[in-house]
Design an enzyme around this catalytic site. Structure first.
Site: not given
Length: 362
Positions: A1, A37, A63-65, A141, A162
């Site tokens: 990402k 996101d 992280g990216g999220a 999720y 999620g």
């Protein structure tokens, strides 16, 4: 990402501000980067009325999220956002510091993979010391409800997994790829449909209450696969349960029962009929809740079957005593109750209704 960004020709301002890209579109041989996101996470917060305005937020992971989630809660007016990370880092705080100094956090967001299938037994953080907690949010999720989410439910706060973020991201991706707006009403219906499809319907109740009969009918009605935990145990031990009880004792049986519960609870789209004593071990209930919604098939004691190979309920008197003993456990474990005192048809109608009502609150 993050590493892909230098290879792109254009970056959406939102993705550029976050510093992470998860969606790339090729338009006339030019690569455009976006971040869904952000929109997916914001959709989930708004849907569940989680308002970060003026509140302290803990964000687990970096992280990216995590960057997208930080951007969302910051834009929504969070008073303070702290990133909690397991390694030493000048931009984050440790879990020890988190417990010692930030027990007043009101919202905790998990962006780590802790609790994700197949390692579903762990939670990234102990919630017991957070006395002002209002909501927990997990971007994971699978399972539908992680241990982190279940701990939040036990604590009595808003607790969200999620899956809705995934749906929200899809809505955003449709707009990016197809330049087509998806109305929230459609998104809500898709979420409800996917949740029903993926969720297990778990049946608990006394031996002889009708779990197998109703479970098979419900599986056919809902388009799910029926599993009887006791039947799976018999296939495993290669003898009747009554014989195994007599030879090996109840503790040995409960260990095999737990293994079967663990095996099938990690799957999706099942109707699972459990043995009458599955509620004696709360870990079984906890495991079953991760992908399932638990319904108690409640039947009048006088209508319960006894004998016929049931080692713990050989007669009506023993059945009554066992029912009274287990009543608090069934009450504590159930997310819904299906009264099954009349015809199988009425019981089935009640069961389908109760399952739908439980899911509608998710």
């Amino acid at each position: 990402k993050e590493m892909v960004i230098p290879y792109l020709d254009c970056i959406d301002p939102k993705a550029e501000a976050i510093g992470a890209v998860n969606t790339i579109v090729n338009k006339n041989n030019r690569l455009y980067g976006y971040n869904t996101d952000y929109d997916g996470f914001r959709y989930m917060l708004v849907k569940h009325k989680i308002d970060p305005r003026g509140k302290k937020v803990l964000l687990l992971g970096k992280g990216g999220a995590a960057k997208a989630c930080i951007s969302v809660v910051t834009d929504m007016g969070a008073k303070e956002v702290l990133t909690v990370y397991y390694k030493e880092n000048p931009e984050t705080i440790s879990y020890d510091a988190c417990y010692q100094n930030h027990g007043d956090a009101q919202i905790i967001i998990n962006t780590t993979p802790v609790g994700m299938f197949p390692n579903t037994e762990h939670s990234p953080i102990d919630l017991s010391s957070f006395e002002r907690l209002e909501a927990v949010v997990d971007v994971v999720y699978n399972p539908l409800r992680t241990q982190f989410v279940l701990d939040g439910i036990s604590k009595g706060v808003i607790a969200v997994g999620g899956l809705e973020m995934l749906i929200g991201q899809a809505k955003c991706a449709v707009a990016i790829f197809l330049e087509k707006k998806v109305e929230d009403s459609i998104t809500h219906r898709l979420y409800s449909s996917l949740l029903e499809e993926r969720s297990n319907l778990v049946l608990i109740g006394m031996s002889g209450c009708g779990k197998t009969t109703l479970g098979k009918k419900a599986a056919e009605c809902l388009g799910k696969t029926f599993i009887d935990i006791d039947e799976e145990i018999v296939n495993e031990i290669k003898m009747p349960i009554e014989d195994y009880f007599n030879q090996m004792g109840e503790p040995a049986f409960r260990e095999i029962e737990k293994a079967m519960v663990q095996k099938y609870s990690q799957l999706n789209g099942f109707v699972i009929s459990t043995g009458g004593g599955v509620i004696k071990d709360w870990e079984n209930i906890n495991i079953l809740k991760k992908n399932g919604r638990i319904v108690w098939i409640k039947r009048e004691v006088s209508l319960l079957e006894s004998g016929n190979g049931r080692p713990l309920t050989p007669n009506a008197e023993t059945t009554l005593r066992l029912y009274q003993e287990r009543l608090p456990l069934y009450t504590a474990a159930a997310e819904g109750i299906c009264e099954n005192n009349f015809s199988p048809e009425k019981g089935l109608d009640e069961l389908i209704l109760v399952f739908a009502q439980i899911l509608s609150k998710a």
